[in-house]
Design a protein around this motif. Sequence first.
Motif, PDB file in Angstrom:
ATOM      1  N   ALA A 109       4.243  13.359 -15.752  1.00  0.00           N
ATOM      2  CA  ALA A 109       3.891  13.121 -14.356  1.00  0.00           C
ATOM      3  C   ALA A 109       3.069  14.291 -13.828  1.00  0.00           C
ATOM      4  O   ALA A 109       3.223  15.437 -14.277  1.00  0.00           O
ATOM      5  CB  ALA A 109       5.152  12.948 -13.517  1.00  0.00           C
ATOM      6  N   LEU A 110       2.198  13.994 -12.868  1.00  0.00           N
ATOM      7  CA  LEU A 110       1.297  15.033 -12.344  1.00  0.00           C
ATOM      8  C   LEU A 110       2.057  16.217 -11.767  1.00  0.00           C
ATOM      9  O   LEU A 110       1.635  17.370 -11.912  1.00  0.00           O
ATOM     10  CB  LEU A 110       0.381  14.435 -11.273  1.00  0.00           C
ATOM     11  CG  LEU A 110      -0.693  13.449 -11.761  1.00  0.00           C
ATOM     12  CD1 LEU A 110      -1.494  12.915 -10.575  1.00  0.00           C
ATOM     13  CD2 LEU A 110      -1.624  14.118 -12.772  1.00  0.00           C
TER      14      LEU A 110
ATOM     15  N   THR B 269      -4.224  11.102   4.021  1.00  0.00           N
ATOM     16  CA  THR B 269      -3.106  10.183   4.252  1.00  0.00           C
ATOM     17  C   THR B 269      -1.919  10.556   3.377  1.00  0.00           C
ATOM     18  O   THR B 269      -0.773  10.616   3.843  1.00  0.00           O
ATOM     19  CB  THR B 269      -3.536   8.731   3.947  1.00  0.00           C
ATOM     20  OG1 THR B 269      -4.596   8.364   4.829  1.00  0.00           O
ATOM     21  CG2 THR B 269      -2.367   7.776   4.136  1.00  0.00           C
ATOM     22  N   ILE B 270      -2.182  10.831   2.097  1.00  0.00           N
ATOM     23  CA  ILE B 270      -1.100  11.240   1.195  1.00  0.00           C
ATOM     24  C   ILE B 270      -0.466  12.533   1.679  1.00  0.00           C
ATOM     25  O   ILE B 270       0.760  12.674   1.707  1.00  0.00           O
ATOM     26  CB  ILE B 270      -1.641  11.410  -0.243  1.00  0.00           C
ATOM     27  CG1 ILE B 270      -2.131  10.074  -0.797  1.00  0.00           C
ATOM     28  CG2 ILE B 270      -0.564  11.996  -1.153  1.00  0.00           C
ATOM     29  CD1 ILE B 270      -2.854  10.193  -2.121  1.00  0.00           C
ATOM     30  N   SER B 271      -1.305  13.474   2.084  1.00  0.00           N
ATOM     31  CA  SER B 271      -0.800  14.773   2.544  1.00  0.00           C
ATOM     32  C   SER B 271       0.108  14.612   3.759  1.00  0.00           C
ATOM     33  O   SER B 271       1.185  15.203   3.820  1.00  0.00           O
ATOM     34  CB  SER B 271      -1.978  15.688   2.884  1.00  0.00           C
ATOM     35  OG  SER B 271      -1.525  16.889   3.461  1.00  0.00           O
ATOM     36  N   ARG B 272      -0.331  13.800   4.726  1.00  0.00           N
ATOM     37  CA  ARG B 272       0.475  13.611   5.936  1.00  0.00           C
ATOM     38  C   ARG B 272       1.822  12.973   5.607  1.00  0.00           C
ATOM     39  O   ARG B 272       2.847  13.334   6.170  1.00  0.00           O
ATOM     40  CB  ARG B 272      -0.289  12.769   6.949  1.00  0.00           C
ATOM     41  CG  ARG B 272      -1.467  13.485   7.595  1.00  0.00           C
ATOM     42  CD  ARG B 272      -1.971  12.744   8.808  1.00  0.00           C
ATOM     43  NE  ARG B 272      -2.553  11.461   8.470  1.00  0.00           N
ATOM     44  CZ  ARG B 272      -3.860  11.234   8.373  1.00  0.00           C
ATOM     45  NH1 ARG B 272      -4.720  12.229   8.553  1.00  0.00           N
ATOM     46  NH2 ARG B 272      -4.316  10.034   8.089  1.00  0.00           N
ATOM     47  N   ARG B 273       1.815  12.008   4.688  1.00  0.00           N
ATOM     48  CA  ARG B 273       3.056  11.306   4.348  1.00  0.00           C
ATOM     49  C   ARG B 273       3.983  12.142   3.471  1.00  0.00           C
ATOM     50  O   ARG B 273       5.164  11.822   3.351  1.00  0.00           O
ATOM     51  CB  ARG B 273       2.738   9.978   3.653  1.00  0.00           C
ATOM     52  CG  ARG B 273       1.938   9.011   4.516  1.00  0.00           C
ATOM     53  CD  ARG B 273       2.526   8.948   5.909  1.00  0.00           C
ATOM     54  NE  ARG B 273       1.702   8.192   6.822  1.00  0.00           N
ATOM     55  CZ  ARG B 273       1.987   6.956   7.225  1.00  0.00           C
ATOM     56  NH1 ARG B 273       3.067   6.363   6.800  1.00  0.00           N
ATOM     57  NH2 ARG B 273       1.192   6.354   8.077  1.00  0.00           N
TER      58      ARG B 273
ATOM     59  N   LEU C 116       2.184  15.029  -4.957  1.00  0.00           N
ATOM     60  CA  LEU C 116       1.718  14.798  -6.326  1.00  0.00           C
ATOM     61  C   LEU C 116       2.320  13.525  -6.916  1.00  0.00           C
ATOM     62  O   LEU C 116       1.652  12.797  -7.660  1.00  0.00           O
ATOM     63  CB  LEU C 116       2.061  16.004  -7.205  1.00  0.00           C
ATOM     64  CG  LEU C 116       1.244  17.277  -6.925  1.00  0.00           C
ATOM     65  CD1 LEU C 116       1.834  18.470  -7.671  1.00  0.00           C
ATOM     66  CD2 LEU C 116      -0.219  17.085  -7.309  1.00  0.00           C
ATOM     67  N   SER C 117       3.560  13.247  -6.563  1.00  0.00           N
ATOM     68  CA  SER C 117       4.199  12.015  -7.050  1.00  0.00           C
ATOM     69  C   SER C 117       3.505  10.783  -6.476  1.00  0.00           C
ATOM     70  O   SER C 117       3.316   9.778  -7.181  1.00  0.00           O
ATOM     71  CB  SER C 117       5.686  12.007  -6.676  1.00  0.00           C
ATOM     72  OG  SER C 117       6.387  13.026  -7.355  1.00  0.00           O
ATOM     73  N   MET C 118       3.132  10.845  -5.195  1.00  0.00           N
ATOM     74  CA  MET C 118       2.410   9.729  -4.579  1.00  0.00           C
ATOM     75  C   MET C 118       1.063   9.506  -5.254  1.00  0.00           C
ATOM     76  O   MET C 118       0.694   8.381  -5.584  1.00  0.00           O
ATOM     77  CB  MET C 118       2.199   9.995  -3.085  1.00  0.00           C
ATOM     78  CG  MET C 118       3.430   9.909  -2.233  1.00  0.00           C
ATOM     79  SD  MET C 118       3.007  10.191  -0.490  1.00  0.00           S
ATOM     80  CE  MET C 118       4.590  10.724   0.134  1.00  0.00           C
ATOM     81  N   LEU C 119       0.318  10.609  -5.456  1.00  0.00           N
ATOM     82  CA  LEU C 119      -0.982  10.494  -6.110  1.00  0.00           C
ATOM     83  C   LEU C 119      -0.822   9.930  -7.521  1.00  0.00           C
ATOM     84  O   LEU C 119      -1.612   9.081  -7.956  1.00  0.00           O
ATOM     85  CB  LEU C 119      -1.661  11.864  -6.159  1.00  0.00           C
ATOM     86  CG  LEU C 119      -3.034  11.902  -6.854  1.00  0.00           C
ATOM     87  CD1 LEU C 119      -4.028  10.967  -6.150  1.00  0.00           C
ATOM     88  CD2 LEU C 119      -3.576  13.329  -6.895  1.00  0.00           C
ATOM     89  N   ASP C 120       0.212  10.375  -8.220  1.00  0.00           N
ATOM     90  CA  ASP C 120       0.471   9.894  -9.576  1.00  0.00           C
ATOM     91  C   ASP C 120       0.756   8.392  -9.576  1.00  0.00           C
ATOM     92  O   ASP C 120       0.262   7.638 -10.432  1.00  0.00           O
ATOM     93  CB  ASP C 120       1.660  10.663 -10.156  1.00  0.00           C
ATOM     94  CG  ASP C 120       1.765  10.505 -11.661  1.00  0.00           C
ATOM     95  OD1 ASP C 120       0.734  10.268 -12.317  1.00  0.00           O
ATOM     96  OD2 ASP C 120       2.885  10.609 -12.184  1.00  0.00           O
ATOM     97  N   GLN C 121       1.553   7.945  -8.617  1.00  0.00           N
ATOM     98  CA  GLN C 121       1.894   6.525  -8.513  1.00  0.00           C
ATOM     99  C   GLN C 121       0.650   5.675  -8.279  1.00  0.00           C
ATOM    100  O   GLN C 121       0.462   4.625  -8.912  1.00  0.00           O
ATOM    101  CB  GLN C 121       2.895   6.328  -7.367  1.00  0.00           C
ATOM    102  CG  GLN C 121       3.370   4.897  -7.183  1.00  0.00           C
ATOM    103  CD  GLN C 121       4.321   4.753  -6.007  1.00  0.00           C
ATOM    104  OE1 GLN C 121       4.724   5.752  -5.401  1.00  0.00           O
ATOM    105  NE2 GLN C 121       4.674   3.529  -5.670  1.00  0.00           N
ATOM    106  N   ILE C 122      -0.212   6.138  -7.378  1.00  0.00           N
ATOM    107  CA  ILE C 122      -1.438   5.381  -7.066  1.00  0.00           C
ATOM    108  C   ILE C 122      -2.400   5.419  -8.249  1.00  0.00           C
ATOM    109  O   ILE C 122      -3.010   4.404  -8.608  1.00  0.00           O
ATOM    110  CB  ILE C 122      -2.113   5.963  -5.804  1.00  0.00           C
ATOM    111  CG1 ILE C 122      -1.147   5.915  -4.616  1.00  0.00           C
ATOM    112  CG2 ILE C 122      -3.378   5.185  -5.462  1.00  0.00           C
ATOM    113  CD1 ILE C 122      -1.517   6.833  -3.482  1.00  0.00           C
TER     114      ILE C 122
END
Length: 502
Positions: free
Chosen positions: A5-6, A205-209, A218-224
């Motif tokens: 994972a990232l 958007t990822i940063s704010r969330r 990083l987990s969000m970016l990895d998922q997308i």
Amino acid sequence: MAYLALYRVWRPQQFIDVVGQEKTVTALKNAVRESKLSHAYLFSGPRGTGKTSIAKILAKAVNCELKEQGEPCNDCSSCKDINNNTFMDVIEIDAASNRGIDEIRDLREKVRVLPAQGKVKVYIIDEVHMLTTEAFNALLKTLEEPPSSVLFILATTEHRKIPPTILSRCQNYTFHRLTDDEIVNRLKQVAKANSIEIEDESIKTISRRADGGMRDALSMLDQIYTYKGNNITKRDVMDVLGLIDDEFMAKLVGASINNDIILITKLLDSALKEGKESQQIAKETALYLRDLLFYKLLKEKAVLSTVSEHNIKILSEQEKSITKEKILEAIKLMLDTAERIKFSDGQKHLLEIAIINMATLLTSNKSEKEEINKQQHIPLDNDNEDQFQKNSEKNDTKDIIWSKILKEVKDKKIPTHALLAQGKLIGLKGDTLYIGYKKGYKFHKEKMEEKQNREILDQALEEVLGKKIEVQFIFLDDNQYNDIIVKKAIEYFGEEAVEIKE
């Protein structure tokens, strides 16, 4: 080789790699360089802000064979083994799973054994606040007289749950949430290294969330990235993470400010059909209202959490029509709703009622309390055949009574108030009170006729009017009622009060 994972690939390996936490990093690095290490450290702060990562870096630094200026080299055998999780003298313990006294007693026995591979035996105890009282007492004895070859690093997200006796025996470092800019810069670096094409607005958007957590970002970016590949748009971010975009929220809050129940219903139905969760919609509404509040207070200086730059103009128009107090009430309502929805089967209905109630809050010009405090109580004349005559003075009286009724109902149950507030007080004849609804509010009328809501209204009426009152709910524009109730309403109150559409 297995995919990593990232957030694991980009976990900092040296102090210089850490994003944010500059004061903590500098202090620890200096302590290693000058050999002024404490025997125990407590790292506390929100999840994903670097506590365990820095703990691992410190463990490497104290065992590194070639460290320079307090930095581990990452090339010696000790550093490599720690990176590969094969170093015998770095022991990671999850206190959530090993929280009892037996585990800590076992730790106390092993602490006495000299390091087998390195210079210092390092114990990293994560989520240490989960230990039982007995386990904390056992750990305390070890912290009071630790062997010189042992270093304890305790990590927690709940600093307040750590006993003072433990706190007093540790050097305490507080980890703060990372700023949006810090997270955005790291995400851009990661995207570039992985050849990911992603819009700046998507990264923001990822940063704010992520709410200040680098690991979550990083987990969000990895998922997308895993789902969408190397080309990522803002729509991809919203869809994969199940978020509601700010354009939808602007429409929903705008419809609430305009008390447009039909549009509210359409918007909610559309979002739910697209697979959005009721709880998420409630949370997103609260976040949008939060931005609305801060923009009202700070204007261009406000740091917004969900609203993008191209929707700020809408935000600036919306804030002009509502007060700070009403926005705060609406935020509380939506946060409470999001919490209640967790444990409810009727999630859609709870959400609908909450949004309608929010519309009621945002569209009233004055709070009911302010209005009522301006007036003295005006009792109803039980002997008067038509107690609401059609002149301005009597209409004012009717408005005051209706405000009192609404307030009493709201004090008892907010969802019932939301249903009742869409009706109109027609008048009182004898011991029967008539409340009318337009045809578009059939849902509200039928819900008010249900036993639990009717009982709340009955109690409120008795408190306001001083006696038990029968209630009749009528449609103001439905022909099926013309021959019975509406005709009686016309007879009692006049055609001006009751609208009939052929």
